[in-house]
Enzyme design. Structure first.
Site, PDB file in Angstrom:
ATOM      1  N   HIS A   1       0.234  -1.047  -0.060  1.00 50.32           N
ATOM      2  CA  HIS A   1      -0.316   0.046  -0.039  1.00 50.32           C
ATOM      3  C   HIS A   1       0.765   1.005   0.127  1.00 50.32           C
ATOM      4  O   HIS A   1       2.112   1.140   0.283  1.00 50.32           O
ATOM      5  CB  HIS A   1      -1.011  -0.045   1.058  1.00 50.32           C
TER       6      HIS A   1
ATOM      7  N   ASP B   1       0.804   5.208   1.947  1.00 55.64           N
ATOM      8  CA  ASP B   1       0.444   5.772   2.986  1.00 55.64           C
ATOM      9  C   ASP B   1      -0.630   7.505   1.731  1.00 55.64           C
ATOM     10  O   ASP B   1       0.143   7.490   1.439  1.00 55.64           O
ATOM     11  CB  ASP B   1       0.877   6.100   4.177  1.00 55.64           C
TER      12      ASP B   1
ATOM     13  N   HIS C   1       4.796  -0.177  -0.595  1.00 53.84           N
ATOM     14  CA  HIS C   1       5.407  -0.920   0.454  1.00 53.84           C
ATOM     15  C   HIS C   1       4.829  -1.265   1.322  1.00 53.84           C
ATOM     16  O   HIS C   1       3.554  -1.864   1.430  1.00 53.84           O
ATOM     17  CB  HIS C   1       5.629   0.335   2.117  1.00 53.84           C
TER      18      HIS C   1
ATOM     19  N   ARG D   1       6.503  -8.179  16.059  1.00 57.04           N
ATOM     20  CA  ARG D   1       7.277  -7.140  15.457  1.00 57.04           C
ATOM     21  C   ARG D   1       6.139  -5.900  15.671  1.00 57.04           C
ATOM     22  O   ARG D   1       5.463  -6.145  15.735  1.00 57.04           O
ATOM     23  CB  ARG D   1       7.663  -7.526  13.912  1.00 57.04           C
TER      24      ARG D   1
HETATM   25  C1  LIG Z   1      -4.682   9.202   8.771  1.00 58.21           C
HETATM   26  C2  LIG Z   1      -5.114   7.252   8.432  1.00 58.21           C
HETATM   27  C3  LIG Z   1      -3.816   6.981   7.686  1.00 58.21           C
HETATM   28  C4  LIG Z   1      -4.584   4.765   7.641  1.00 58.21           C
HETATM   29  C5  LIG Z   1      -5.880   5.644   7.777  1.00 58.21           C
HETATM   30  C6  LIG Z   1      -6.025   6.382   8.476  1.00 58.21           C
HETATM   31  C7  LIG Z   1      -5.729   6.344  10.463  1.00 58.21           C
HETATM   32  C8  LIG Z   1      -5.279   4.639  10.122  1.00 58.21           C
HETATM   33  C9  LIG Z   1      -3.891   5.078   8.618  1.00 58.21           C
HETATM   34  C10 LIG Z   1      -4.005   3.112   8.300  1.00 58.21           C
HETATM   35  C11 LIG Z   1      -2.773   2.238   9.017  1.00 58.21           C
HETATM   36  C12 LIG Z   1      -1.935   1.160   8.335  1.00 58.21           C
HETATM   37  C13 LIG Z   1      -2.219   1.230   6.972  1.00 58.21           C
HETATM   38  C14 LIG Z   1      -2.649   1.936   6.396  1.00 58.21           C
HETATM   39  C15 LIG Z   1      -3.141   1.852   4.845  1.00 58.21           C
HETATM   40  C16 LIG Z   1      -4.421   1.282   6.844  1.00 58.21           C
HETATM   41  O1  LIG Z   1      -5.047   0.528   5.983  1.00 58.21           O
HETATM   42  O2  LIG Z   1      -4.659   1.872   8.327  1.00 58.21           O
HETATM   43  C17 LIG Z   1      -2.796   3.249   6.982  1.00 58.21           C
HETATM   44  C18 LIG Z   1      -3.748   4.496   6.441  1.00 58.21           C
HETATM   45  C19 LIG Z   1      -3.519   5.416   5.055  1.00 58.21           C
HETATM   46  O3  LIG Z   1      -2.565   5.817   5.296  1.00 58.21           O
HETATM   47  O4  LIG Z   1      -4.809   5.704   4.231  1.00 58.21           O
HETATM   48  O1  LIG Z   2       5.405  -2.157  10.093  1.00 60.65           O
HETATM   49  C1  LIG Z   2       5.394  -1.622   9.075  1.00 60.65           C
HETATM   50  O2  LIG Z   2       6.828  -1.420   9.026  1.00 60.65           O
HETATM   51  C2  LIG Z   2       4.704  -0.566   8.917  1.00 60.65           C
HETATM   52  C3  LIG Z   2       3.625  -0.509   9.146  1.00 60.65           C
HETATM   53  C4  LIG Z   2       2.985   0.435   7.712  1.00 60.65           C
HETATM   54  O3  LIG Z   2       3.141   0.587   6.888  1.00 60.65           O
HETATM   55  C5  LIG Z   2       1.254   1.138   8.113  1.00 60.65           C
HETATM   56  O4  LIG Z   2       1.082   1.732   9.393  1.00 60.65           O
HETATM   57  O5  LIG Z   2       1.311   2.217   7.332  1.00 60.65           O
HETATM   58 FE   LIG Z   3       2.328   2.566   5.400  1.00 58.81          FE
END
Ligand SMILES: C=C1C[C@]23C[C@H]1CC[C@H]2[C@@]12CCC[C@@](C)(C(=O)O1)[C@H]2[C@@H]3C(=O)O
Ligand SMILES: O=C(O)CCC(=O)C(=O)O
Ligand SMILES: [Fe+2]
Length: 337
Positions: free
Chosen positions: A214, A216, A271, A281
């Site tokens: 994905h 961010d 990533h 982890r």
């Molecule tokens: C402010 C954010 C950023 C979110 C959504 C929201 C809170 C949680 C984040 C994450 C965290 C884990 C990866 C991700 C891809 C997910 O599934 O939830 C992230 C997402 C994004 O970066 O799109």
């Molecule tokens: O666990 C990690 O190293 C990456 C986590 C991540 O990509 C995320 O929280 O968006």
């Molecule tokens: Fe991420």
């Protein structure tokens, strides 16, 4: 990628502490080799105190979309406190954690990653998402004993926000964003979120996925990864490159909003996270960006053609939440030549 959210919503959460073999729900066809390539090299290391830090950050963002940050000023003792609290949370019995489950349609709380519904298999991962105070959810887990958890998570977000502001100022200067378009940096308006990630040991790591590929969404992410490796970034033309934990360093990722605001000069980085047979982890990701009402667009230079249309942060977040894979291309301005 199809939205299989209805089916995903009915998935039964797995109690990782009780599984001895990989259930079919978590077995990915080819988790480790989605492009058949494995990259070499490693992301650049930037010393924030170096007088040339800004230039180094620009080069890293252009060619890798990520870098390791040293001399960032976040005390190791604070990171250790976050680790203690994350361990305290994720080692609880499953039924206790489920009390803090994220409610449908909301972002904060305990559960699988928000992108989970877009993948056909479940990830070997649990998360806890915090925006501001986590007390609503923490109270459900620890009715009489949530204060310390909240205090540490709030303090960590405060410190991360300051660091994110500093890095954002440098990046937006490189991008050439006008002053009036970055007034939100350092204000109370900016948006920040903290994601605690836990990847339990996995009986068949080759067939499992910690966190699926994905980008961010926000402007930038500041990530702390505890000693265990697993994070990989996709480098164009090279494949998946591991990002090994450097003791005390933080990893910075370029997100989608930076991709748009830099007119793709600083592309958001794809990533993923792999898992381990014997080692669990932890990682803590802080997402930082402009407030929801902000209009973002590529910088207006005389001779550069904008590749994305202007839109509010909220509009982009909604597009991404509905279709993570096509979000950026759906706001691309079609070339007329
Ligand atoms: C402010 C954010 C950023 C979110 C959504 C929201 C809170 C949680 C984040 C994450 C965290 C884990 C990866 C991700 C891809 C997910 O599934 O939830 C992230 C997402 C994004 O970066 O799109
Ligand atoms: O666990 C990690 O190293 C990456 C986590 C991540 O990509 C995320 O929280 O968006
Ligand atoms: Fe991420």
């Amino acid at each position: 990628m199809a939205n299989i959210s209805e089916e995903a919503a009915n998935r039964i959460p797995l109690d990782f502490s009780s599984v001895k073999s990989l259930p079919d729900s978590h077995a990915w066809p080819h988790p480790g080799c989605s492009d058949g390539l494995s990259g070499s090299g490693s992301i650049p290391v930037v010393d924030l105190m170096d007088p040339n830090a800004m230039e180094a950050i620009g080069l890293a963002c252009e060619s890798w979309g990520a870098f390791q940050l040293n001399n960032h000023g976040i005390p190791l003792s604070l990171i250790e406190q976050v680790e203690v609290q994350a361990t305290r949370l994720f080692t609880l019995p499953a039924h206790r954690k489920f009390k803090a489950q994220r409610s449908p349609g909301s972002i904060t709380g305990y559960g699988p990653a928000l992108i989970s519904p877009f993948f056909p298999k479940s990830m070997w991962h649990e998360g806890f998402t915090i925006i501001g105070s986590p007390s609503d959810h923490a109270k459900r887990i620890w009715p009489y004993d949530h204060a310390r958890f909240c205090e540490i998570m709030e303090n960590y977000q405060k410190q991360m926000k300051k660091l994110a502001e500093e890095v954002t100022r440098m990046i937006l200067k490189l991008v050439g964003v006008r002053d009036e378009e970055k007034e939100w940096v350092g204000s109370s308006e900016s948006s920040g979120a903290l994601q605690l990630n836990w990847y339990p040991p996995c009986p068949e790591p080759e067939r499992a996925m910690g966190l699926a590929p994905h980008t961010d969404t926000s402007l930038l992410t500041i990530l702390y990864q505890a000693q265990t490796s697993g994070l990989e970034i996709l480098k164009q033309g090279e494949g998946w490159v591991p990002v090994r934990p450097h003791p005390g360093a933080l990893v910075v990722h370029a997100g989608d909003l930076l991709h748009v605001m830099s007119n793709a000069r600083f592309p958001s980085v794809l990533h993923r996270v792999t898992v381990n047979r014997t080692r669990q982890r932890y990682s803590f990701a802080y997402f930082y960006g402009p407030p929801q009402h902000c209009v973002i667009s590529p910088p207006a230079f005389q001779n550069s053609v904008p590749r994305f249309r202007a839109l509010t942060v909220k509009e982009y977040m909604d597009i991404k939440a509905n279709n993570p894979d096509l979000a950026l291309s759906s706001i691309t301005i079609a070339s007329t030549h």
